[in-house]
Design a protein around this motif. Structure first.
Motif, PDB file in Angstrom:
ATOM      1  N   SER A 310       0.827  -1.207   0.000  1.00  0.00           N
ATOM      2  CA  SER A 310       0.000   0.000   0.000  1.00  0.00           C
ATOM      3  C   SER A 310       0.863   1.259   0.000  1.00  0.00           C
ATOM      4  CB  SER A 310      -0.926  -0.014   1.215  1.00  0.00           C
ATOM      5  OG  SER A 310      -1.705   1.163   1.283  1.00  0.00           O
ATOM      6  N   TYR A 311       1.937   1.250   0.779  1.00  0.00           N
ATOM      7  CA  TYR A 311       2.842   2.401   0.851  1.00  0.00           C
ATOM      8  C   TYR A 311       3.460   2.685  -0.514  1.00  0.00           C
ATOM      9  CZ  TYR A 311       6.975   5.156   2.069  1.00  0.00           C
ATOM     10  OH  TYR A 311       7.940   6.128   2.119  1.00  0.00           O
ATOM     11  N   LEU A 312       3.957   1.641  -1.170  1.00  0.00           N
ATOM     12  CA  LEU A 312       4.606   1.832  -2.467  1.00  0.00           C
ATOM     13  C   LEU A 312       3.605   2.288  -3.533  1.00  0.00           C
ATOM     14  CD1 LEU A 312       6.964  -1.284  -2.459  1.00  0.00           C
ATOM     15  CD2 LEU A 312       7.621   1.110  -2.156  1.00  0.00           C
ATOM     16  N   ILE A 313       2.433   1.688  -3.550  1.00  0.00           N
ATOM     17  CA  ILE A 313       1.413   2.069  -4.534  1.00  0.00           C
ATOM     18  C   ILE A 313       1.048   3.546  -4.378  1.00  0.00           C
ATOM     19  CG2 ILE A 313      -0.988   1.706  -5.237  1.00  0.00           C
ATOM     20  CD1 ILE A 313      -0.525  -1.279  -4.323  1.00  0.00           C
ATOM     21  N   ASN A 314       0.896   3.987  -3.149  1.00  0.00           N
ATOM     22  CA  ASN A 314       0.500   5.380  -2.911  1.00  0.00           C
ATOM     23  C   ASN A 314       1.589   6.362  -3.305  1.00  0.00           C
ATOM     24  OD1 ASN A 314      -2.186   5.162  -2.001  1.00  0.00           O
ATOM     25  ND2 ASN A 314      -1.496   4.465   0.008  1.00  0.00           N
ATOM     26  N   ILE A 315       2.840   5.961  -3.215  1.00  0.00           N
ATOM     27  CA  ILE A 315       3.932   6.837  -3.666  1.00  0.00           C
ATOM     28  C   ILE A 315       3.749   7.179  -5.144  1.00  0.00           C
ATOM     29  CG2 ILE A 315       6.393   6.834  -4.254  1.00  0.00           C
ATOM     30  CD1 ILE A 315       6.909   5.424  -1.592  1.00  0.00           C
ATOM     31  N   TYR A 316       3.511   6.168  -5.974  1.00  0.00           N
ATOM     32  CA  TYR A 316       3.384   6.399  -7.413  1.00  0.00           C
ATOM     33  C   TYR A 316       2.043   7.065  -7.742  1.00  0.00           C
ATOM     34  CZ  TYR A 316       6.822   2.771  -6.609  1.00  0.00           C
ATOM     35  OH  TYR A 316       7.861   2.047  -6.094  1.00  0.00           O
ATOM     36  N   LYS A 317       1.005   6.667  -7.045  1.00  0.00           N
ATOM     37  CA  LYS A 317      -0.306   7.283  -7.254  1.00  0.00           C
ATOM     38  C   LYS A 317      -0.245   8.778  -6.966  1.00  0.00           C
ATOM     39  CE  LYS A 317      -4.976   7.326  -5.261  1.00  0.00           C
ATOM     40  NZ  LYS A 317      -5.876   6.688  -4.274  1.00  0.00           N
ATOM     41  N   ASN A 318       0.351   9.145  -5.843  1.00  0.00           N
ATOM     42  CA  ASN A 318       0.410  10.559  -5.474  1.00  0.00           C
ATOM     43  C   ASN A 318       1.305  11.349  -6.414  1.00  0.00           C
ATOM     44  OD1 ASN A 318      -1.309  10.112  -3.297  1.00  0.00           O
ATOM     45  ND2 ASN A 318       0.361   9.725  -1.858  1.00  0.00           N
ATOM     46  N   ALA A 319       2.388  10.738  -6.888  1.00  0.00           N
ATOM     47  CA  ALA A 319       3.252  11.435  -7.851  1.00  0.00           C
ATOM     48  C   ALA A 319       2.495  11.729  -9.129  1.00  0.00           C
ATOM     49  CB  ALA A 319       4.487  10.591  -8.142  1.00  0.00           C
ATOM     50  N   THR A 363       0.557  -5.607 -10.109  1.00  0.00           N
ATOM     51  CA  THR A 363      -0.794  -5.568 -10.675  1.00  0.00           C
ATOM     52  C   THR A 363      -1.560  -4.376 -10.126  1.00  0.00           C
ATOM     53  OG1 THR A 363      -0.873  -7.958 -10.986  1.00  0.00           O
ATOM     54  CG2 THR A 363      -2.972  -6.821 -10.867  1.00  0.00           C
ATOM     55  N   ASP A 364      -1.450  -4.152  -8.817  1.00  0.00           N
ATOM     56  CA  ASP A 364      -2.160  -3.031  -8.199  1.00  0.00           C
ATOM     57  C   ASP A 364      -1.553  -1.691  -8.605  1.00  0.00           C
ATOM     58  OD1 ASP A 364      -3.827  -4.842  -7.018  1.00  0.00           O
ATOM     59  OD2 ASP A 364      -2.883  -4.748  -5.042  1.00  0.00           O
ATOM     60  N   VAL A 365      -0.244  -1.662  -8.829  1.00  0.00           N
ATOM     61  CA  VAL A 365       0.393  -0.420  -9.292  1.00  0.00           C
ATOM     62  C   VAL A 365      -0.144  -0.028 -10.664  1.00  0.00           C
ATOM     63  CG1 VAL A 365       2.565   0.565 -10.127  1.00  0.00           C
ATOM     64  CG2 VAL A 365       2.515  -0.610  -7.936  1.00  0.00           C
ATOM     65  N   ILE A 366      -0.090  -0.947 -11.634  1.00  0.00           N
ATOM     66  CA  ILE A 366      -0.514  -0.582 -12.995  1.00  0.00           C
ATOM     67  C   ILE A 366      -2.009  -0.301 -13.041  1.00  0.00           C
ATOM     68  CG2 ILE A 366      -0.798  -2.983 -13.746  1.00  0.00           C
ATOM     69  CD1 ILE A 366       0.454  -0.015 -15.886  1.00  0.00           C
ATOM     70  N   THR A 367      -2.806  -1.033 -12.270  1.00  0.00           N
ATOM     71  CA  THR A 367      -4.251  -0.782 -12.250  1.00  0.00           C
ATOM     72  C   THR A 367      -4.559   0.585 -11.675  1.00  0.00           C
ATOM     73  OG1 THR A 367      -4.710  -3.147 -12.013  1.00  0.00           O
ATOM     74  CG2 THR A 367      -6.470  -1.628 -11.400  1.00  0.00           C
ATOM     75  N   THR A 368      -3.899   0.912 -10.568  1.00  0.00           N
ATOM     76  CA  THR A 368      -4.114   2.215  -9.931  1.00  0.00           C
ATOM     77  C   THR A 368      -3.714   3.358 -10.851  1.00  0.00           C
ATOM     78  OG1 THR A 368      -3.749   1.267  -7.735  1.00  0.00           O
ATOM     79  CG2 THR A 368      -3.491   3.650  -7.946  1.00  0.00           C
ATOM     80  N   LEU A 369      -2.547   3.242 -11.468  1.00  0.00           N
ATOM     81  CA  LEU A 369      -2.046   4.324 -12.313  1.00  0.00           C
ATOM     82  C   LEU A 369      -2.888   4.482 -13.578  1.00  0.00           C
ATOM     83  CD1 LEU A 369       1.823   3.820 -11.973  1.00  0.00           C
ATOM     84  CD2 LEU A 369       0.318   5.337 -10.665  1.00  0.00           C
ATOM     85  N   LYS A 370      -3.293   3.376 -14.184  1.00  0.00           N
ATOM     86  CA  LYS A 370      -4.082   3.463 -15.418  1.00  0.00           C
ATOM     87  C   LYS A 370      -5.500   3.964 -15.146  1.00  0.00           C
ATOM     88  CE  LYS A 370      -3.448   0.842 -18.949  1.00  0.00           C
ATOM     89  NZ  LYS A 370      -3.319  -0.257 -19.915  1.00  0.00           N
ATOM     90  N   ASN A 371      -6.005   3.761 -13.937  1.00  0.00           N
ATOM     91  CA  ASN A 371      -7.303   4.338 -13.588  1.00  0.00           C
ATOM     92  C   ASN A 371      -7.242   5.864 -13.532  1.00  0.00           C
ATOM     93  OD1 ASN A 371      -8.684   1.933 -13.458  1.00  0.00           O
ATOM     94  ND2 ASN A 371      -8.386   1.668 -11.254  1.00  0.00           N
ATOM     95  N   ILE A 372      -6.032   6.392 -13.288  1.00  0.00           N
ATOM     96  CA  ILE A 372      -5.836   7.849 -13.270  1.00  0.00           C
ATOM     97  C   ILE A 372      -5.488   8.352 -14.660  1.00  0.00           C
ATOM     98  CG2 ILE A 372      -4.438   9.719 -12.299  1.00  0.00           C
ATOM     99  CD1 ILE A 372      -3.957   7.826  -9.865  1.00  0.00           C
ATOM    100  N   ASN A 373      -4.576   7.659 -15.327  1.00  0.00           N
ATOM    101  CA  ASN A 373      -4.131   8.047 -16.668  1.00  0.00           C
ATOM    102  C   ASN A 373      -3.940   6.780 -17.488  1.00  0.00           C
ATOM    103  OD1 ASN A 373      -2.889   8.923 -18.999  1.00  0.00           O
ATOM    104  ND2 ASN A 373      -1.088   9.792 -17.990  1.00  0.00           N
ATOM    105  N   SER A 374      -4.872   6.512 -18.383  1.00  0.00           N
ATOM    106  CA  SER A 374      -4.827   5.273 -19.169  1.00  0.00           C
ATOM    107  C   SER A 374      -3.625   5.207 -20.096  1.00  0.00           C
ATOM    108  CB  SER A 374      -6.114   5.119 -19.987  1.00  0.00           C
ATOM    109  OG  SER A 374      -6.242   6.195 -20.913  1.00  0.00           O
ATOM    110  N   GLU A 375      -2.966   6.350 -20.338  1.00  0.00           N
ATOM    111  CA  GLU A 375      -1.819   6.401 -21.245  1.00  0.00           C
ATOM    112  C   GLU A 375      -0.485   6.432 -20.504  1.00  0.00           C
ATOM    113  OE1 GLU A 375      -2.247   6.494 -24.849  1.00  0.00           O
ATOM    114  OE2 GLU A 375      -4.090   5.695 -23.968  1.00  0.00           O
TER     115      GLU A 375
END
Length: 590
Positions: A310-319, A363-375
């Motif tokens: 969760s910590y790592l995913i949120n780092i990339y999500k917030n960036a 899997t959760d990283v790419i899903t989270t990021l693509k939900n914000i920016n599909s590209e």
């Protein structure tokens, strides 16, 4: 136990294991055109932790010149059974496939496994006593939990085809599995990219980078990766401060990203995903939740803990949200692994397997990021470019080989044969500012069958170097569809692929990297031959009359040095082309 099952015509497969409480059954799924697929089912009446299990078989050493493995680089020679240990494959290391190729580049025997996430060992070695190749696949080398049911598929291809076609078919086979479906590839992943690593390392200055991006854009580059150094003022080239990812050096981060966007460039940041430096705040917060604290660079996060993921995913999500980034270079994924001091599984973990936990994390990283920016673009580098990694990343880069044009070419080709439609990038090309133009051009022309990445300080290189970069970057962009989606064939793997071809229905591009004869069998509307070497002779062996062509010859700066009509009649034709230059042939239509 040792079980022998007759599954390969005129050959036996031996199953060897100390799993006395497990039953192993092998069934044939399909057999077609010398391609056989088998299912290996392993069951037990009660859940237990299995011991390693090995599948072994042998084949005669008929017309075998070498052994292809995903990341052996220059080491594709035949090995004896008393030499090196087997090849490791897991989620972030290599891929579970080996191909024996012939003296004519033919496929002799290609075998692959369906499980690209768990750790396997594979090898194919010659035994001098009987001149046979002994092939094997070993399972359960890192089994950390009890099971009562496990299955894996084994695919064996002995069909007559070019070895690269056998590998591409394995890649398509992997794509058929639900747990190996590749992620989509945005257009920006297929655009030339500027990197800050070799040219600046950790010495990053906002104004300098903005000016470099303006120049890079004018040359045809469309994205920049800001590598290590953006997050810390520490310049020791270490990882003591990784883990927090709170920018110190580029601390006006959102404004900096906006300035880069204003140049026309997309932007991604580098992150060393597993590392948590001992001088970071995160190190104290996650004490006790590391796979090891004795890594040579930094403690390694343990992804089996949900709070770590969760910590790592949120780092990339917030960036992505806070700074409006376009992509990420997620580095050192292969350091998520079992170490000698890795803690045992405990109740606070929700995964027992490190590899499965990495799969969940990414899997959760790419899903989270693509939900914000599909590209969004995600770059991984060798060795983590196997079929599982295609689920999470859309750009695969050749492993670091600064200044080594030949290695760059080889690594691009090796990745491409298994990468499907995932974008394959060169390692960042770099050279000394005082280098002779044609030598510098070797770095460029050796990358053109992948997406070029460059890492030189553009404001400092000579004018003719800039002309060369602009010419070949624009050439690549013009031919992007052909290069990235055409039919790709690299020849002579033990000679480091001195000839490479990519074609579609209308055009053929040939890369000639040594003094070899280029075989011409078919007519195309357009034929380009890249003279990617220092000698000035290109020799075509034309196997039938192909017609009349207009011939344009360019030097490595893009200057037209000769133009004439040529008839491509059956026979041998020599064309003089400047070192690292290009000849373009266009058919004369009646």
């Amino acid at each position: 136990m040792t079980q022998i099952v007759d599954i390969i015509p005129k050959q036996n497969i031996t199953i060897k294991s100390d799993c006395n409480n497990f039953k192993t059954e092998i069934t044939t799924i399909s057999e077609d055109l010398n391609v056989s697929i088998f299912n290996i089912q392993i069951t037990s009446n009660t859940p237990e932790k299995p011991e390693p299990l090995t599948l072994k078989w042998k084949i005669p050493a008929h017309n075998v010149k070498g052994v292809w493995k995903p990341t052996t680089d220059f080491a594709k020679r035949i090995q004896a059974d008393w030499e090196m240990a087997g090849m490791e494959s897991r989620i972030s290391i290599d891929a579970p496939v080996i191909s024996l190729f012939g003296h004519d580049d033919s496929n002799r025997h290609t075998f692959a496994c369906s499980n690209a996430i768990n750790k396997l060992e594979l090898n194919a070695e010659i035994r001098e006593e009987d001149d046979c190749f002994y092939c094997h696949v070993t399972l359960f080398l890192e089994q950390q939990s009890k099971i009562d049911n496990y299955s894996i598929q084994l695919r064996i291809d002995q069909g007559e085809k070019h070895f690269s076609e056998a590998l591409k078919e394995v890649s398509k086979w992997w794509e058929s599995f639900d747990d190996l479906k590749p992620t989509s590839v945005p257009d920006i992943a297929l655009a030339p990219l500027y990197s800050t690593w070799y040219n600046f390392h950790q010495t990053l200055e906002e104004n300098v980078l903005i000016e470099e991006c303006k120049t890079a854009y004018s040359l045809g580059y469309r994205a920049v990766i800001i590598d290590d150094g953006w997050q810390t003022n520490d310049g020791n080239r270490g990882y003591d401060f990784t883990g927090d990812w709170e920018p110190e050096r580029l601390n006006k981060t959102k404004a900096f990203v906006e300035d880069i966007h204003a140049t026309g460039m997309k932007i991604g940041f580098w992150y060393s995903v597993p590392f948590c430096g001992k001088k970071s705040k995160a190190y104290k917060g996650f004490k006790g939740k590391f796979l090891t604290e004795n890594h040579r660079w930094a403690p390694v996060f343990d992804p089996r803990y949900p709070e770590v993921r969760s910590y790592l995913i949120n780092i990339y999500k917030n960036a992505l949200l806070d700074w409006n980034l376009d992509g990420f270079k997620l580095d050192f994924i292969d350091d998520f692994r079992l170490y000698v001091d890795t803690p045992e599984v405990n109740d606070a973990m929700d995964f027992t397997s490190i590899n499965a936990a990495v799969d969940r994390l990414l899997t959760d990283v790419i899903t989270t990021l693509k939900n914000i920016n599909s590209e969004v673009f995600i770059e991984f580098r060798q060795k983590y470019v196997g079929p599982a990694m295609r689920k999470y990343g859309n750009m695969f880069r050749a492993f670091d080989c600064p200044g080594d044009a030949t290695m760059n070419r080889v690594r691009i080709a090796d990745i491409r044969m298994l990468a499907g439609n995932t974008a394959v990038h060169s390692d960042m090309i770099t050279w000394h500012n005082d280098e002779k133009l044609e030598i510098a051009a070797l770095q460029m022309v050796n990358t053109l069958f992948g997406v070029p990445q460059i890492s030189v300080i553009l404001k400092d290189i000579p004018k003719d170097h800039l002309q060369m970069v602009k010419f070949y970057t624009e050439y690549w962009t013009t031919n992007r569809e052909l290069i990235t989606k055409g039919h790709f064939t690299p020849y002579r793997p033990l000679a480091n692929y001195p000839i490479q071809k990519v074609s579609n229905s209308k055009k053929l591009l040939v890369g000639l990297y040594d003094d070899h004869v280029v075989q011409m069998d078919n007519s195309f509307e357009a034929l380009d031959v890249l003279n990617a070497k220092l000698t000035e002779s290109i020799i075509l062996k034309i196997n039938s009359d192909l017609g009349s062509y207009n011939c344009s010859i360019f030097n490595c700066k893009g200057d037209l040095v000769n133009e004439k009509n040529l008839k491509l009649n059956k026979g041998v034709l020599e064309i003089t082309v400047p070192a690292c230059g290009l000849v373009q042939l266009t058919i004369n239509k009646l």
